[in-house]
Design a protein around this motif. Structure first.
Motif, PDB file in Angstrom:
ATOM      1  N   ASP A 325      10.850  20.668  25.466  1.00  0.00           N
ATOM      2  CA  ASP A 325      10.084  20.399  24.251  1.00  0.00           C
ATOM      3  C   ASP A 325       9.979  21.663  23.407  1.00  0.00           C
ATOM      4  O   ASP A 325      10.231  22.780  23.867  1.00  0.00           O
ATOM      5  N   GLU A 422      10.914  11.916  20.581  1.00  0.00           N
ATOM      6  CA  GLU A 422       9.685  11.879  19.790  1.00  0.00           C
ATOM      7  C   GLU A 422       9.780  10.903  18.626  1.00  0.00           C
ATOM      8  O   GLU A 422       8.759  10.513  18.047  1.00  0.00           O
ATOM      9  N   GLU A 426       4.841   5.892  20.315  1.00  0.00           N
ATOM     10  CA  GLU A 426       4.231   6.425  21.534  1.00  0.00           C
ATOM     11  C   GLU A 426       4.299   5.435  22.690  1.00  0.00           C
ATOM     12  O   GLU A 426       4.591   5.810  23.835  1.00  0.00           O
ATOM     13  N   ARG A 429       7.682   5.538  24.183  1.00  0.00           N
ATOM     14  CA  ARG A 429       7.925   6.760  24.952  1.00  0.00           C
ATOM     15  C   ARG A 429       7.312   6.634  26.346  1.00  0.00           C
ATOM     16  O   ARG A 429       7.911   7.056  27.342  1.00  0.00           O
ATOM     17  N   SER A 449      12.321  16.568  23.336  1.00  0.00           N
ATOM     18  CA  SER A 449      11.269  15.989  22.497  1.00  0.00           C
ATOM     19  C   SER A 449      10.508  17.103  21.796  1.00  0.00           C
ATOM     20  O   SER A 449      10.394  18.215  22.311  1.00  0.00           O
ATOM     21  N   ARG A 450       9.975  16.793  20.616  1.00  0.00           N
ATOM     22  CA  ARG A 450       9.073  17.732  19.946  1.00  0.00           C
ATOM     23  C   ARG A 450       7.649  17.598  20.469  1.00  0.00           C
ATOM     24  O   ARG A 450       6.776  18.343  20.056  1.00  0.00           O
ATOM     25  N   ARG A 451       7.429  16.638  21.341  1.00  0.00           N
ATOM     26  CA  ARG A 451       6.080  16.399  21.845  1.00  0.00           C
ATOM     27  C   ARG A 451       6.095  16.442  23.359  1.00  0.00           C
ATOM     28  O   ARG A 451       6.904  15.787  24.014  1.00  0.00           O
ATOM     29  N   SER A 453       4.651  15.693  27.112  1.00  0.00           N
ATOM     30  CA  SER A 453       3.983  14.573  27.763  1.00  0.00           C
ATOM     31  C   SER A 453       3.658  14.944  29.204  1.00  0.00           C
ATOM     32  O   SER A 453       4.277  15.837  29.793  1.00  0.00           O
ATOM     33  N   ASP A 546       6.439  17.259  11.253  1.00  0.00           N
ATOM     34  CA  ASP A 546       5.791  16.308  12.161  1.00  0.00           C
ATOM     35  C   ASP A 546       4.533  16.904  12.780  1.00  0.00           C
ATOM     36  O   ASP A 546       3.582  16.190  13.100  1.00  0.00           O
TER      37      ASP A 546
END
Length: 549
Positions: A325, A422, A426, A429, A449-451, A453, A546
């Motif tokens: 990420d 991402e 949600e 994902r 991913s840019r996010r 988890s 984002d």
């Protein structure tokens, strides 16, 4: 590397190899076996040579590299040389000190190389062995040639006497560290004998060399060392000419291995899989050894992260794999693809690339990706099923597809690379990570991913490129960018700071130099343009938008 011709004199395809050395005496021993030697300069100033070897009905174009002493230097410069020459084979040729079972003039081919300085310094040093290994094909070819004495003819062909008694070739472990070991009373020697007692020889570059080659996909690697001394008595041995002699022996054997190395079999030449055995149609994606990873001609740095990924996707590792990420443009996709190429084909005969990326940044601004985008969880599953030859899964009810895909993967050894998750909602994902957590043990995944988890996998937070790697990227871009090629060393340093080491920003800013319609003629002007970029071509919005949302 400029090409000397794709076709060999005899009409066959010219193959490419690199011989890596540490010392001038080793470099000279390698060059004695080559014809048509020419200088070849790297964009960052490294000066190599390249020449030709004609043997056994095939022609090799061989790059020769002198890297200096030490494992860190060996790792960095070997990786740079591989990126420059793009070889199929890389061999380290050098001299070493004998530890046991060997005599001066013998040759040792490393079956593994211990990085003996790895450990924990407590009241008593506790070793934590790190090991580099040659590729299987190279080790087996060396083993076959070691059973013969044919390699000694290469000495005679160059006017060198065949020694009496004749030298032996050993295959066994080697220890590599950062010190020249010249006494059996030294702490380093005692450490090696106590913790690495099976090592036949000691040297300073083999471990770093093999770590660099391991991190590069589709490259065969081997370490060949001539014994120049027996730890004690090094000065006397060197004065007697043992180093040139050992270097010549190592070079002769290395070129014998190279000459006899058959081309690697095509991935599609493996035995047909169970679908064909059962009379079921075999689609291209159902052939063992299949990969849909994108081609990646160059890659810079990220050695630590690549090692973490290699450990996370090892078949014996817990968890389904690794999540990379970080903000946009930091190099998540490139790292994932490179790690996929790095993964041994023996572990993962099938490598599958899937992308949920919706757009990409070009010098002209963000561009939508419509042809290759997989916009949702079910589309990803359907494409994954197609890649393993189970097209009919697309006809099942959506609720049945995850279990069907999992069953289809049960008899596979697949590495699945999923990019830019991402972009999925949600809830989707979450479903994807639940699916990955139930992958069969024979399969692993790399996800970008840019996010971040909370998942049952290793997580790598990717940050800026290290300065040397960013400068290497600039040098590569400068090959096709005159304005960047004219930039001074200080301008490139400033370029690194302004872009924060973000590889996408580096490429975007470089793309503004001389672009049609752009007034940017210098790095400073392009960076100023970046800071006041128009809304339809704002790289910072693309990278961080984002996060603001």
């Amino acid at each position: 590397m400029s090409k000397m011709g794709e076709e060999a004199v005899g009409g066959g395809r010219t193959r490419r190899a690199v011989m890596v050395t540490a010392l001038p005496v080793e470099y000279e021993a390698v060059c004695e076996h080559l014809t048509d030697l020419q200088e070849d300069e790297h964009a960052q100033g490294d000066v190599y040579e390249r020449g030709l070897l004609a043997a056994e009905g095939q022609t090799w174009e061989v790059g020769v590299v002198e890297i200096g002493a030490g494992n860190p230097n060996a790792a960095m410069k070997t990786e740079r040389a591989i990126a420059h020459f793009q070889p199929e084979v890389v061999v380290f040729v050098g001299v070493a000190g004998g530890l046991k079972d060997v005599q001066i003039g013998d040759v040792v081919v490393a079956t593994k190389v211990y990085g003996y300085h790895a450990g924990k310094a407590e009241a008593e040093f506790k070793t934590r062995p790190e090991v580099g290994q040659p590729t299987h094909r190279m080790a087996e070819r060396a083993r076959a040639e070691a059973r013969k004495e044919e390699w000694l003819k290469r000495l005679a062909e160059r006017g060198q006497p065949i020694p009496t008694p004749r030298p032996h070739v050993f295959l066994g472990p080697i220890a590599a560290g950062e010190q020249v070991v010249v006494s059996k009373q030294s702490q380093t020697y005692q450490l090696i004998r106590a913790s690495y007692g099976d090592a036949l020889a000691v040297e300073m570059e083999g471990y770093g060399f093999l770590k660099a080659t391991h991190a590069t996909s589709n490259v065969e690697a081997l370490v060949v060392r001539g014994i120049s001394d027996l730890v004690e008595g090094k000065t006397e041995a060197d004065e007697g000419g043992s180093q040139p002699r050992a270097a010549r022996h190592a070079a002769a054997f290395a070129f014998q291995v190279l000459a006899k190395l058959a081309p690697a079999p095509s991935p599609h030449s493996f035995a047909t899989d169970t679908r064909q055995q059962q009379g079921r149609p075999v689609t291209p994606s159902a052939v063992k050894g299949h990969s849909t990873l994108p081609y990646q001609p160059t890659f810079f740095g990220r050695r630590k992260e690549r090692q973490i990924i290699a450990e996370a996707i090892d078949p014996d590792a817990r968890g389904w794999g690794v999540l990379i990420d970080g903000p946009g443009g930091i190099g998540k996709t490139a790292l994932a693809i490179q790690a996929g190429h790095d993964a041994p084909a023996a572990h993962f005969p099938r490598k599958i690339f899937l992308s949920a990326k919706a757009r990409e940044l070009t010098p002209a601004g963000p561009q939508p990706l419509e042809d290759f985008q997989l916009p949702n969880y079910l589309a990803l599953l359907t494409e994954l099923a197609r890649e393993v030859g189970e097209e009919q899964i697309a006809q099942l009810e959506p609720a049945e597809r995850p279990s069907a895909v999992r069953r289809a993967l049960a008899d596979q050894r697949a590495l699945i690379v999923i990019d830019n998750v991402e972009t999925l909602p949600e809830a989707e994902r979450v479903r994807l990570y639940q699916f990955l957590s139930r992958l069969p043990p024979s399969c692993k995944a790399i996800v970008t991913s840019r996010r971040r988890s909370d998942i049952d996998a290793r997580v790598i937070r990717l940050d800026r490129l290290e300065r040397p790697d960013a400068l290497a990227l600039m040098a590569e871009l400068a090959k096709n960018n005159r304005a960047l090629a004219r930039a001074t060393a200080q301008e490139r340093e400033d370029f690194y700071e302004i872009t924060g080491g973000n590889p996408l920003l580096i490429q975007w800013v470089a793309g503004q130099l001389g672009r049609p319609g752009s007034q940017c003629r210098t790095i400073a002007a392009a960076c100023e343009y970046m800071q006041s970029a128009p809304p339809d071509n704002d790289p910072l919005e693309f990278i961080f938008g984002d996060l603001l949302d």
